[in-house]
Scaffold this motif. Structure first.
Motif, PDB file in Angstrom:
ATOM      1  N   GLY A 207       0.828  -1.202   0.000  1.00  0.00           N
ATOM      2  CA  GLY A 207       0.000   0.000   0.000  1.00  0.00           C
ATOM      3  C   GLY A 207       0.858   1.244   0.000  1.00  0.00           C
ATOM      4  N   ALA A 208       1.904   1.237   0.858  1.00  0.00           N
ATOM      5  CA  ALA A 208       2.773   2.403   0.966  1.00  0.00           C
ATOM      6  C   ALA A 208       3.494   2.653  -0.348  1.00  0.00           C
ATOM      7  CB  ALA A 208       3.776   2.193   2.090  1.00  0.00           C
ATOM      8  N   VAL A 209       3.913   1.575  -1.008  1.00  0.00           N
ATOM      9  CA  VAL A 209       4.640   1.733  -2.269  1.00  0.00           C
ATOM     10  C   VAL A 209       3.749   2.387  -3.318  1.00  0.00           C
ATOM     11  CG1 VAL A 209       5.848   0.530  -4.110  1.00  0.00           C
ATOM     12  CG2 VAL A 209       6.071  -0.254  -1.762  1.00  0.00           C
ATOM     13  N   VAL A 210       2.508   1.922  -3.382  1.00  0.00           N
ATOM     14  CA  VAL A 210       1.610   2.493  -4.389  1.00  0.00           C
ATOM     15  C   VAL A 210       1.310   3.942  -4.061  1.00  0.00           C
ATOM     16  CG1 VAL A 210      -0.645   2.315  -5.451  1.00  0.00           C
ATOM     17  CG2 VAL A 210       0.621   0.260  -4.907  1.00  0.00           C
ATOM     18  N   GLU A 211       1.088   4.211  -2.774  1.00  0.00           N
ATOM     19  CA  GLU A 211       0.810   5.581  -2.365  1.00  0.00           C
ATOM     20  C   GLU A 211       1.973   6.491  -2.750  1.00  0.00           C
ATOM     21  OE1 GLU A 211      -0.919   7.155   1.658  1.00  0.00           O
ATOM     22  OE2 GLU A 211      -1.057   4.973   1.504  1.00  0.00           O
ATOM     23  N   PHE A 212       3.179   5.941  -2.592  1.00  0.00           N
ATOM     24  CA  PHE A 212       4.373   6.716  -2.909  1.00  0.00           C
ATOM     25  C   PHE A 212       4.392   7.087  -4.392  1.00  0.00           C
ATOM     26  CE2 PHE A 212       8.848   7.745  -3.139  1.00  0.00           C
ATOM     27  CZ  PHE A 212       9.084   8.279  -1.885  1.00  0.00           C
ATOM     28  N   GLN A 213       3.818   6.206  -5.226  1.00  0.00           N
ATOM     29  CA  GLN A 213       3.829   6.469  -6.666  1.00  0.00           C
ATOM     30  C   GLN A 213       2.664   7.343  -7.077  1.00  0.00           C
ATOM     31  OE1 GLN A 213       4.893   2.861  -9.110  1.00  0.00           O
ATOM     32  NE2 GLN A 213       4.651   1.892  -7.143  1.00  0.00           N
ATOM     33  N   TRP A 223       6.135   6.387 -11.851  1.00  0.00           N
ATOM     34  CA  TRP A 223       6.138   5.009 -11.366  1.00  0.00           C
ATOM     35  C   TRP A 223       7.572   4.553 -11.187  1.00  0.00           C
ATOM     36  CZ3 TRP A 223       1.990   2.602 -15.114  1.00  0.00           C
ATOM     37  CH2 TRP A 223       0.747   3.167 -14.794  1.00  0.00           C
ATOM     38  N   PHE A 224       7.742   3.553 -10.319  1.00  0.00           N
ATOM     39  CA  PHE A 224       9.099   3.091 -10.054  1.00  0.00           C
ATOM     40  C   PHE A 224       9.716   2.418 -11.281  1.00  0.00           C
ATOM     41  CE2 PHE A 224       8.086   3.339  -5.436  1.00  0.00           C
ATOM     42  CZ  PHE A 224       9.099   4.220  -5.134  1.00  0.00           C
ATOM     43  N   GLY A 225       8.859   1.966 -12.176  1.00  0.00           N
ATOM     44  CA  GLY A 225       9.371   1.367 -13.404  1.00  0.00           C
ATOM     45  C   GLY A 225      10.204   2.350 -14.205  1.00  0.00           C
ATOM     46  N   PHE A 226       9.828   3.646 -14.170  1.00  0.00           N
ATOM     47  CA  PHE A 226      10.609   4.666 -14.882  1.00  0.00           C
ATOM     48  C   PHE A 226      11.797   5.116 -14.053  1.00  0.00           C
ATOM     49  CE2 PHE A 226       6.163   5.431 -16.251  1.00  0.00           C
ATOM     50  CZ  PHE A 226       6.307   4.919 -17.528  1.00  0.00           C
ATOM     51  N   GLY A 293       4.686  -0.648 -11.457  1.00  0.00           N
ATOM     52  CA  GLY A 293       3.706  -0.206 -12.452  1.00  0.00           C
ATOM     53  C   GLY A 293       2.608   0.660 -11.881  1.00  0.00           C
ATOM     54  N   GLY A 294       2.825   1.207 -10.700  1.00  0.00           N
ATOM     55  CA  GLY A 294       1.857   2.169 -10.191  1.00  0.00           C
ATOM     56  C   GLY A 294       0.615   1.579  -9.560  1.00  0.00           C
ATOM     57  N   GLY A 295       0.570   0.278  -9.387  1.00  0.00           N
ATOM     58  CA  GLY A 295      -0.573  -0.337  -8.693  1.00  0.00           C
ATOM     59  C   GLY A 295      -1.896  -0.009  -9.346  1.00  0.00           C
ATOM     60  N   PRO A 298      -4.353   4.743 -12.636  1.00  0.00           N
ATOM     61  CA  PRO A 298      -4.627   4.436 -14.046  1.00  0.00           C
ATOM     62  C   PRO A 298      -3.458   4.736 -14.980  1.00  0.00           C
ATOM     63  CG  PRO A 298      -5.980   6.261 -13.260  1.00  0.00           C
ATOM     64  CD  PRO A 298      -5.335   5.667 -12.065  1.00  0.00           C
ATOM     65  N   LEU A 299      -2.802   5.880 -14.816  1.00  0.00           N
ATOM     66  CA  LEU A 299      -1.727   6.247 -15.750  1.00  0.00           C
ATOM     67  C   LEU A 299      -0.593   6.860 -14.946  1.00  0.00           C
ATOM     68  CD1 LEU A 299      -3.752   8.005 -18.588  1.00  0.00           C
ATOM     69  CD2 LEU A 299      -2.482   5.886 -18.809  1.00  0.00           C
ATOM     70  N   PRO A 300       0.620   6.873 -15.498  1.00  0.00           N
ATOM     71  CA  PRO A 300       1.677   7.589 -14.796  1.00  0.00           C
ATOM     72  C   PRO A 300       1.290   9.058 -14.663  1.00  0.00           C
ATOM     73  CG  PRO A 300       2.533   6.526 -16.795  1.00  0.00           C
ATOM     74  CD  PRO A 300       1.096   6.236 -16.730  1.00  0.00           C
ATOM     75  N   TRP A 301       1.546   9.630 -13.551  1.00  0.00           N
ATOM     76  CA  TRP A 301       1.223  11.024 -13.226  1.00  0.00           C
ATOM     77  C   TRP A 301      -0.273  11.273 -13.070  1.00  0.00           C
ATOM     78  CZ3 TRP A 301       4.995  10.238 -17.156  1.00  0.00           C
ATOM     79  CH2 TRP A 301       6.311  10.393 -16.695  1.00  0.00           C
TER      80      TRP A 301
END
Ligand code: SF4
Ligand code: SF4
Lengths: 386, 180
Positions: A207-213, A223-226, A293-295, A298-301
């Motif tokens: 949850g924290a990771v997704v929130e961070f993104q 996203w962490f992928g980038f 991938g941002g959990g 929907p989209l990056p940013w």
């Protein structure tokens, strides 16, 4: 509206939720086997399975035909075949462990789902609450710990089968899993180093990771992928190896090991191994999407909150927790299914690596790369976050 | 012959990572994923049979609806795996339109479990009565079912156009008082 649900005892509630998740995972795993056949066929310029149909569906004018061409009913036909086939028990096997192995395969495959959140909603204060069976703070560790247990089922199956090929296959499986687990773990460390900035409560939860993104701003919404492409790449490759998918399919390689650990299996027990494999894939893809991938964004940013805000202009009920929950679950499932498609796409593109190549890539390429990657990010994060 | 030593170029760094190749491969497979299908859905769609195809051997009638085979048994003799069995017979007296035909087979069996589709029977037949036509699939549940009897052979063969009308010519010649 759902008050009655929260009045039933907690244990019963968790039981119902767990059952619901299993009821979703099982058909998806079944559908994946169908999708695998369809994707294989399309890539090979064939139409693929498209005959089976249930009579009363055939009466629906266009939809029935469409579903038939899509091969939807072959899932049922396959399942029925698997259930009613003779479940043979070879005479030369160790019966207890032989039957135990597929059951042991299912347990870690379905247990890891517990730690993976698959959606989120906002509570009255606007705080993001991840939706999952057990929103553990040690989510990542739990997934790593439990999913590696999956190899025991292969070892058990290979050893209990009391024949050469399954045995060799299970030895390969354990060696391969150990080799790639190292680089996989090292690859996700930078993510958690970054998330656990000094002064914040430490967490290994998804949850924290997704929130961070989903923070505002250019770097926040990234996203962490980038942000960490090498980590994402190592994790992805290790995921292919861990789930025994092509091109790291040396465990199952029909050409040199017949069918490896499931050579002696048939019918439903064999099917269980496959459901376990697909569940591993689903959970693995889910973890990849959560970390890199941002959990459920929907989209990056564009975070879930932003998207819901936009939808709020059009739909009056967009802010209802139920709607947000369903929306986030479908976004997340969409991403996971896209990942699974990628797994299949790669399977029908790349030939299998030889076993020594698999080991070489694992120990001589992936491991040094992941260590270098970890060092690089450790220093970079130390400098940025001070 | 001159020997040319070709220098083998060492792989570049990118090539050794496999990644560009993998991306190229994924592109190729994706093209196939969306490309139109190249296969036929067999029982509904049938392939077009090329000219000169050697399918199941059949017996044919002439345009007058008469059997062409005169049971000379040449095909029976030539057939390499001995798939053909013929019982020769006379033309029944009560069929005036066949009166000029010399003979006809009483029974004509081709065992399709033996036939190797060589086409020698078609080649040897002096009456152009046996043809390997387009049918390519033969199946049955028993061995007996796989033997094509005379009526089945005619049913499969149908009528083919005839260039000679041998028996009509013979009849006409006879009517002119010229038996040969
Ligand atoms: S099919 Fe032709 S070769 Fe065979 S018996 Fe009849 S006439 Fe003779
Ligand atoms: S095709 Fe060849 S094998 Fe078949 S019946 Fe004719 S001669 Fe015999």
């Amino acid at each position: 509206m759902f008050d009655f649900y929260f009045e039933i005892p907690l244990v019963l509630r968790l039981f119902i939720q767990g059952l619901a998740v299993i009821m979703v995972i099982f058909p998806i795993a079944g559908a994946c086997s169908m999708a695998e056949r369809k994707v294989a066929a399309w890539i090979q310029d064939r139409p693929g399975p498209n005959r089976a149909i249930v009579p009363w569906v055939a009466w629906i004018p266009f939809l029935g035909k469409f579903l038939q061409r899509l091969g939807v009913f072959h899932v049922m036909a396959d399942g029925g075949k698997m259930l009613f086939k003779e479940d043979s028990l070879p005479g030369h096997v160790n019966k207890f462990y032989f039957i135990l192995a597929p059951i042991v395969a299912m347990i870690p495959a379905l247990t890891t789902v517990v730690a993976v959140p698959f959606g989120a909603y906002f509570d009255a204060a606007g705080k993001v609450i991840p939706l999952g069976l057990a929103p553990l703070d040690v989510g990542m560790l739990a997934v790593f710990a439990v999913s590696s247990l999956g190899v025991y089922s292969m070892i058990l199956a290979g050893w209990a089968s009391n024949s050469k090929y399954p045995f060799l296959g299970s030895v390969r499986a354990s060696a391969q899993l150990i080799s790639y687990e190292l680089s996989m773990t090292l690859a996700v460390l930078p993510v958690f180093l970054w998330v656990n900035a000094p002064g914040t409560p430490g967490t290994m939860g998804f949850g924290a990771v997704v929130e961070f993104q989903s923070q505002p701003g250019f770097l926040g919404g990234m996203w962490f992928g980038f942000l960490m492409p090498v980590s994402a790449f190592i994790f992805l490759v290790a995921l292919f190896a861990e789930t025994n998918r092509q091109p790291f399919d040396t465990v199952e390689s029909e050409a040199d090991l017949v069918g490896s650990f499931h050579t002696e299996y048939g019918a439903f027990k064999w099917g269980l191994f496959f459901v376990a494999e697909y569940s591993h894939m689903i959970v693995g893809s889910g973890v990849f999407m959560l970390l890199f991938g941002g959990g459920w964004n929907p989209l990056p940013w564009v975070s879930l909150a932003t998207a819901v805000g936009w939808l709020g202009h059009i739909l009056p009920f967009a802010h209802a927790p139920l709607f947000v929950g369903l929306l986030s679950i479908s976004i997340f499932m969409g991403k996971v299914l896209a990942m699974i498609f990628f797994f299949m796409w790669v399977r029908w593109t790349l030939p299998r690596f030889r076993y020594d190549q698999v080991m070489k890539i694992g120990w001589q390429k992936m491991l040094p790369l992941s260590i270098a990657n970890l060092l690089f990010y450790a220093i970079a994060i130390a400098l940025i976050q001070k | 012959m001159a020997v040319i030593t070709v220098e083998r170029k060492p792989l570049t760094f990118l090539e050794r990572t496999y990644l560009p190749q993998i991306a190229g491969g994924l592109k190729t497979t994706f093209k196939h994923l969306i490309a139109p299908k190249k296969t036929l859905e067999y029982p509904e769609e049938r392939p077009t049979i090329p000219d000169g195809y050697r399918g199941v051997p059949t017996l044919v009638m002439d345009p007058n609806g008469r059997e062409k085979c005169v049971s000379c048994q040449l095909c029976e003799f030539v057939c390499p795996p001995k798939a053909i069995r013929i019982t020769p017979g006379e033309i029944p007296a009560d069929e005036p339109d066949r009166a000029h035909v010399e003979k006809g087979p009483k029974a004509f069996d081709i065992d399709m479990l033996r036939c190797i589709y060589c086409g020698l029977c078609q080649e040897v037949c002096p009456e152009e009565a046996i043809f390997l036509q387009n049918q390519f699939s033969m199946s049955g549940y028993t061995r007996a079912e796989m033997v094509n009897h005379k009526d089945r052979l005619y049913e499969l063969g149908g009528t083919l156009p005839d260039a000679h009308f041998k028996w009509d010519k013979k009849k006409a010649a006879e009517e002119h008082g010229n038996t040969h």
